[in-house]
Design an enzyme around this catalytic site. Structure first.
Site, PDB file in Angstrom:
ATOM      1  N   GLY A  11       1.231  -0.976  -0.132  1.00 27.92           N
ATOM      2  CA  GLY A  11       0.166   0.087  -0.075  1.00 27.92           C
ATOM      3  C   GLY A  11       0.615   1.173  -0.215  1.00 27.92           C
ATOM      4  O   GLY A  11       2.049   1.664   0.598  1.00 27.92           O
ATOM      5  N   ARG A  72       1.545  -4.597  -5.700  1.00 25.70           N
ATOM      6  CA  ARG A  72       1.839  -6.120  -5.237  1.00 25.70           C
ATOM      7  C   ARG A  72       2.062  -7.234  -6.531  1.00 25.70           C
ATOM      8  O   ARG A  72       1.924  -6.860  -7.717  1.00 25.70           O
ATOM      9  CB  ARG A  72       0.042  -6.593  -4.313  1.00 25.70           C
ATOM     10  CG  ARG A  72       0.174  -5.213  -3.662  1.00 25.70           C
ATOM     11  CD  ARG A  72      -0.728  -6.287  -2.613  1.00 25.70           C
ATOM     12  NE  ARG A  72      -1.083  -5.169  -0.976  1.00 25.70           N
ATOM     13  CZ  ARG A  72      -2.056  -4.389  -1.157  1.00 25.70           C
ATOM     14  NH1 ARG A  72      -2.597  -3.933  -2.512  1.00 25.70           N
ATOM     15  NH2 ARG A  72      -1.395  -3.278   0.298  1.00 25.70           N
ATOM     16  N   ASP A 103       5.327  -5.005   6.690  1.00 31.70           N
ATOM     17  CA  ASP A 103       5.302  -6.167   7.248  1.00 31.70           C
ATOM     18  C   ASP A 103       5.260  -7.575   6.299  1.00 31.70           C
ATOM     19  O   ASP A 103       6.222  -7.923   6.217  1.00 31.70           O
ATOM     20  CB  ASP A 103       4.573  -6.820   8.218  1.00 31.70           C
ATOM     21  CG  ASP A 103       3.349  -7.278   7.907  1.00 31.70           C
ATOM     22  OD1 ASP A 103       2.543  -6.425   6.415  1.00 31.70           O
ATOM     23  OD2 ASP A 103       2.666  -7.326   9.117  1.00 31.70           O
ATOM     24  N   THR A 126       3.211   2.437   6.728  1.00 30.51           N
ATOM     25  CA  THR A 126       2.184   2.166   6.057  1.00 30.51           C
ATOM     26  C   THR A 126       1.048   2.903   6.853  1.00 30.51           C
ATOM     27  O   THR A 126       1.092   2.681   8.328  1.00 30.51           O
ATOM     28  CB  THR A 126       1.140   0.330   7.043  1.00 30.51           C
ATOM     29  OG1 THR A 126       0.291   0.167   6.984  1.00 30.51           O
ATOM     30  CG2 THR A 126       2.204  -0.181   7.681  1.00 30.51           C
ATOM     31  N   ASP A 128      -1.686   1.657   8.593  1.00 29.95           N
ATOM     32  CA  ASP A 128      -1.734   0.374   9.483  1.00 29.95           C
ATOM     33  C   ASP A 128      -1.344   0.829  11.117  1.00 29.95           C
ATOM     34  O   ASP A 128      -1.751   0.410  11.696  1.00 29.95           O
ATOM     35  CB  ASP A 128      -2.338  -0.146   9.106  1.00 29.95           C
ATOM     36  CG  ASP A 128      -3.179  -0.707   7.661  1.00 29.95           C
ATOM     37  OD1 ASP A 128      -4.041   0.109   7.544  1.00 29.95           O
ATOM     38  OD2 ASP A 128      -2.410  -1.537   7.145  1.00 29.95           O
ATOM     39  N   ASP A 130       0.613  -1.072  11.949  1.00 36.54           N
ATOM     40  CA  ASP A 130       0.319  -2.499  12.902  1.00 36.54           C
ATOM     41  C   ASP A 130       1.703  -2.782  12.680  1.00 36.54           C
ATOM     42  O   ASP A 130       1.778  -4.383  12.303  1.00 36.54           O
ATOM     43  CB  ASP A 130      -0.232  -3.261  11.815  1.00 36.54           C
ATOM     44  CG  ASP A 130      -0.394  -3.159  10.246  1.00 36.54           C
ATOM     45  OD1 ASP A 130      -0.161  -2.294   9.570  1.00 36.54           O
ATOM     46  OD2 ASP A 130      -0.918  -4.163  10.166  1.00 36.54           O
ATOM     47  N   ARG A 172      -6.672  -2.809   8.264  1.00 31.35           N
ATOM     48  CA  ARG A 172      -6.792  -3.441   8.717  1.00 31.35           C
ATOM     49  C   ARG A 172      -7.286  -4.494  10.645  1.00 31.35           C
ATOM     50  O   ARG A 172      -7.934  -4.207  10.833  1.00 31.35           O
ATOM     51  CB  ARG A 172      -5.633  -4.843   8.906  1.00 31.35           C
ATOM     52  CG  ARG A 172      -4.930  -3.896   7.194  1.00 31.35           C
ATOM     53  CD  ARG A 172      -4.542  -5.139   6.455  1.00 31.35           C
ATOM     54  NE  ARG A 172      -2.677  -4.859   6.849  1.00 31.35           N
ATOM     55  CZ  ARG A 172      -2.142  -5.297   6.480  1.00 31.35           C
ATOM     56  NH1 ARG A 172      -1.497  -6.218   5.614  1.00 31.35           N
ATOM     57  NH2 ARG A 172      -0.880  -5.006   7.695  1.00 31.35           N
TER      58      ARG A 172
HETATM   59  P1  ADP Z   1       2.770  -4.561   3.089  1.00 35.43           P
HETATM   60  O1  ADP Z   1       3.879  -4.612   2.304  1.00 35.43           O
HETATM   61  O2  ADP Z   1       2.009  -3.213   2.303  1.00 35.43           O
HETATM   62  O3  ADP Z   1       2.678  -5.219   3.861  1.00 35.43           O
HETATM   63  P2  ADP Z   1       1.853  -7.152   1.347  1.00 35.43           P
HETATM   64  O4  ADP Z   1       1.531  -7.904   2.406  1.00 35.43           O
HETATM   65  O5  ADP Z   1       0.597  -7.361  -0.271  1.00 35.43           O
HETATM   66  O6  ADP Z   1       1.888  -5.422   1.233  1.00 35.43           O
HETATM   67  O7  ADP Z   1       2.841  -7.877   0.008  1.00 35.43           O
HETATM   68  C1  ADP Z   1       3.296  -6.704   0.016  1.00 35.43           C
HETATM   69  C2  ADP Z   1       4.239  -7.333  -1.473  1.00 35.43           C
HETATM   70  O8  ADP Z   1       5.879  -8.363  -0.942  1.00 35.43           O
HETATM   71  C3  ADP Z   1       3.759  -8.582  -2.051  1.00 35.43           C
HETATM   72  O9  ADP Z   1       2.937  -9.104  -3.368  1.00 35.43           O
HETATM   73  C4  ADP Z   1       4.586 -10.046  -2.497  1.00 35.43           C
HETATM   74  O10 ADP Z   1       5.357  -9.280  -3.497  1.00 35.43           O
HETATM   75  C5  ADP Z   1       5.896  -9.598  -1.636  1.00 35.43           C
HETATM   76  N1  ADP Z   1       5.523 -10.692  -0.173  1.00 35.43           N
HETATM   77  C6  ADP Z   1       4.499 -10.793  -0.013  1.00 35.43           C
HETATM   78  N2  ADP Z   1       5.152 -12.184   1.446  1.00 35.43           N
HETATM   79  C7  ADP Z   1       5.596 -12.341   0.570  1.00 35.43           C
HETATM   80  C8  ADP Z   1       6.583 -13.726   0.696  1.00 35.43           C
HETATM   81  N3  ADP Z   1       6.867 -14.518   1.835  1.00 35.43           N
HETATM   82  N4  ADP Z   1       7.507 -13.894  -0.235  1.00 35.43           N
HETATM   83  C9  ADP Z   1       8.263 -13.403  -0.974  1.00 35.43           C
HETATM   84  N5  ADP Z   1       6.932 -12.318  -1.371  1.00 35.43           N
HETATM   85  C10 ADP Z   1       6.169 -11.935  -0.413  1.00 35.43           C
END
Ligand code: ADP
Length: 326
Positions: A11, A72, A103, A126, A128, A130, A172
């Site tokens: 995000g 993403r 995270d 973020t 959030d 969080d 969230r």
């Molecule tokens: P945020 O970083 O805001 O928490 P997301 O959870 O959507 O956002 O994660 C962002 C991107 O990070 C995902 O679209 C993916 O490309 C990568 N990502 C997240 N978790 C993993 C993972 N376990 N292994 C590899 N890439 C990951």
């Protein structure tokens, strides 16, 4: 000349552009060649990695979102695509990478770092708020100010029309945005996962307030509870009070970055570059108790964030139905 890249993932938040500006300026000041990766991890895979110049960051400080886009990436979860991403960086001689993200993005980086050896530093970003291990994430202050303005405006119309407004904030499963917003906007009710409250307990008190002339209610709920329509119905059915749900949604993510977020962006990036230069090659810059420090990705990305106890005490005290003033 050392080469360093930056990308935004997950995000977007207000303050990312301020971070990009500082990144370019400070990298050159430290005699490094800065690179932008457009479109998050998707851009790493698709080789959208370009040299960054002062002209690229001129005038972007005041804009929310991120000039280099965020994304993403399902592909980045697959080792074969991460190998392509690593090769793209290697081809350009880039050895260091800063990621502005949440995270999820750091979990991806944990894998990428171990597979590729690319040095990494994360900046928690973020709205959030969080992320475990840091009291502050970039973008939170701007989001809180957007929410504050929205609730102040809604209060005007609520009082004019004798309505209950149930306002849903993002966050969230974390109640931080809702709780801070509810306290600072003088809401009557705050519903978040961390402070369980049965809305029925307010009934007697609210009936008494209505008899004495109360002509509006402001209720702030966090999106994680998914109960805004149900709460609005409660006001209609139990109190006979016309009610509306207002889902603030994505307006919370955008807008002119606050002074605090601009300054924090500068500080986060400065610490990230400094730590990479000292050889710390796998960390997240955190901000706790008014100081910057560095934590491992594992600490930050694989543990659940817990709301600050002082804030929870304040919230429990402020919104306990037993403290409702008749
Ligand atoms: P945020 O970083 O805001 O928490 P997301 O959870 O959507 O956002 O994660 C962002 C991107 O990070 C995902 O679209 C993916 O490309 C990568 N990502 C997240 N978790 C993993 C993972 N376990 N292994 C590899 N890439 C990951």
């Amino acid at each position: 000349m050392d080469k360093i890249a930056i990308l935004c993932s997950g995000g977007d938040v207000s303050g990312m552009n301020s971070a990009l500006k500082r990144f370019v300026e400070y990298a050159y000041a430290k005699n490094m060649q800065p690179y932008f990766v457009y479109n998050g991890y998707e851009g790493l895979i698709d080789n959208r990695i370009v040299e960054a110049h002062f002209a690229d960051v001129a005038g972007i400080m005041t804009r929310g979102g991120t000039k280099i886009k965020s994304a993403r990436s399902a592909r980045f979860k697959e080792p074969s695509y991460r190998a392509i991403a690593a090769e793209n960086l290697r081809q350009k001689g880039i050895t260091k990478l800063i990621v502005l993200g949440g995270d999820g993005s750091f979990r991806g980086m944990e894998r990428f770092h171990h597979e590729s050896g690319i040095a990494f530093c994360g900046i928690p970003s973020t709205i959030d708020n969080d992320i475990n291990g840091t009291d502050y994430c970039l973008g939170v202050d701007t989001a809180l100010n957007v929410i504050k303005n929205a609730i102040d405006s809604i209060r005007d119309t609520a009082s004019s029309f004798r309505r209950a407004f149930v306002i849903e904030t993002m966050g969230r499963d974390c109640g931080y945005l809702a709780l801070v917003s509810a306290i600072t906007s003088g809401a009557e009710v705050c519903l978040i996962p961390e402070i369980p409250i049965d809305i029925h307990e307010y009934k007697g008190c609210f009936e008494s307030q209505i008899r004495k002339g109360r002509d509006y209610f402001i209720v702030v709920v966090s999106e994680g509870l998914k109960n805004a329509p149900e709460i609005a119905r409660w006001f209609e059915e139990e109190l006979g009070f016309e009610s509306r749900v207002s889902v603030l949604g994505h307006i919370q993510r955008g807008g002119n970055p606050s002074v605090y977020d601009r300054l924090m962006a500068y500080k986060f990036v400065t610490h990230a570059i400094d730590t990479l230069l000292t050889g710390n090659n796998n960390s997240v810059v955190c901000y706790t108790k008014s100081h910057f420090n560095f934590r491992t990705i594992a600490e930050v990305a694989f543990n659940k964030y817990v709301l600050d106890e002082d804030l929870l005490i304040l919230g429990r005290e402020q919104f306990a139905p037993s403290h409702c003033q008749m």
